[in-house]
Design a protein around this motif. Structure first.
Motif, PDB file in Angstrom:
ATOM      1  N   THR A  62      19.288  -0.419 -21.287  1.00  0.00           N
ATOM      2  CA  THR A  62      18.198   0.207 -20.535  1.00  0.00           C
ATOM      3  C   THR A  62      17.158   0.913 -21.411  1.00  0.00           C
ATOM      4  N   GLU A  63      17.567   1.342 -22.616  1.00  0.00           N
ATOM      5  CA  GLU A  63      16.651   2.121 -23.446  1.00  0.00           C
ATOM      6  C   GLU A  63      16.349   1.473 -24.795  1.00  0.00           C
ATOM      7  N   SER A  67      17.505   3.667 -29.367  1.00  0.00           N
ATOM      8  CA  SER A  67      17.768   4.901 -28.626  1.00  0.00           C
ATOM      9  C   SER A  67      19.096   5.530 -29.021  1.00  0.00           C
ATOM     10  N   ASN A 136      15.441  10.672 -22.534  1.00  0.00           N
ATOM     11  CA  ASN A 136      15.219   9.413 -21.811  1.00  0.00           C
ATOM     12  C   ASN A 136      15.892   9.373 -20.445  1.00  0.00           C
ATOM     13  N   LYS A 140      10.554  10.609 -20.116  1.00  0.00           N
ATOM     14  CA  LYS A 140      10.327  10.704 -21.556  1.00  0.00           C
ATOM     15  C   LYS A 140       9.201  11.703 -21.807  1.00  0.00           C
TER      16      LYS A 140
END
Length: 215
Positions: A62-63, A67, A136, A140
């Motif tokens: 997802t990031e 991340s 996150n 953000k």
């Protein structure tokens, strides 16, 4: 008691500094993703009842992979400094307190003596690291660790916000370095005697000492 001159004669400050710096960089790069996962799980930001691997997969999916290293700048800088300072500080105070090889409580005291200084460096590092690791989750806000520090100082009107939790963190630092060096010197002496002076005795002792603290 031993003097500072005795210390300078018995220790190579360059070797202590390089050893501490190397340990700080390698340890941070290897351990940071796990620290991020721990933070997400402890704060409830991760899906409930998901394993460590599951949380890591979720973050990457997802990031993005990078991340996993979001917020690494403060600990990379501070731990490199702290390891350099702590190894040198410990070596100095061990001479002052006349600590002996093996299980000597004075080795623990030598490590703990530098904790007030360590806390001044690690408190803002831990604070910024946690802010970045959680950035996150909902939205953000920060482009990087230094931007994060700037924004929070501006919002709170003082750089003292970076020292939130300073007392607890300093106590934790004292517990860590005191335990670490006490156990390290004990196992180091034990391994050196039973491994016929093998160079592996030192890293084995260091690994066990670090593991002892986290347990």
């Amino acid at each position: 008691m031993a003097s500072a001159d005795d210390f300078l004669q018995r220790i190579n400050l360059g070797e202590e500094a390089i050893g501490g710096l190397s340990a700080g960089i390698v340890g941070t790069v290897l351990g940071f993703p796990l620290d991020l996962i721990k933070t997400r799980m402890q704060t409830g930001a991760a899906v409930a009842n998901v394993s460590i691997a599951g949380v890591a997969s979720q973050i990457v999916r997802t990031e993005g992979f990078l991340s996993l290293y979001k917020g690494i700048a403060p600990p990379l800088i501070s731990l490199s400094i702290i390891n350099t300072v702590s190894f040198t500080s410990y070596s100095y105070f061990r001479v002052v307190y006349e600590g002996k090889n093996g299980w000597d409580i004075r080795n623990s005291l030598a490590g703990m003596t530098g904790a007030p200084i360590f806390g001044l460096i690690t408190t803002p590092e831990n604070f910024l690291k946690t802010q970045m690791q959680m950035d996150n989750v909902n939205a953000k806000r920060f482009t990087g660790s230094f931007h994060c520090a700037s924004v929070l100082i501006k919002e709170h009107g003082s750089p003292l916000v970076l020292y939130t939790g300073h007392t607890v963190n300093t106590i934790r630092e004292a517990a860590f370095v005191g335990s670490y060096f006490f156990v390290y010197e004990g196992f180091r002496e034990l391994f050196l005697k039973n491994m016929n002076g093998s160079p592996l005795a030192v890293p084995f002792a260091g690994g066990l000492a670090g593991g002892f603290f986290w347990v």
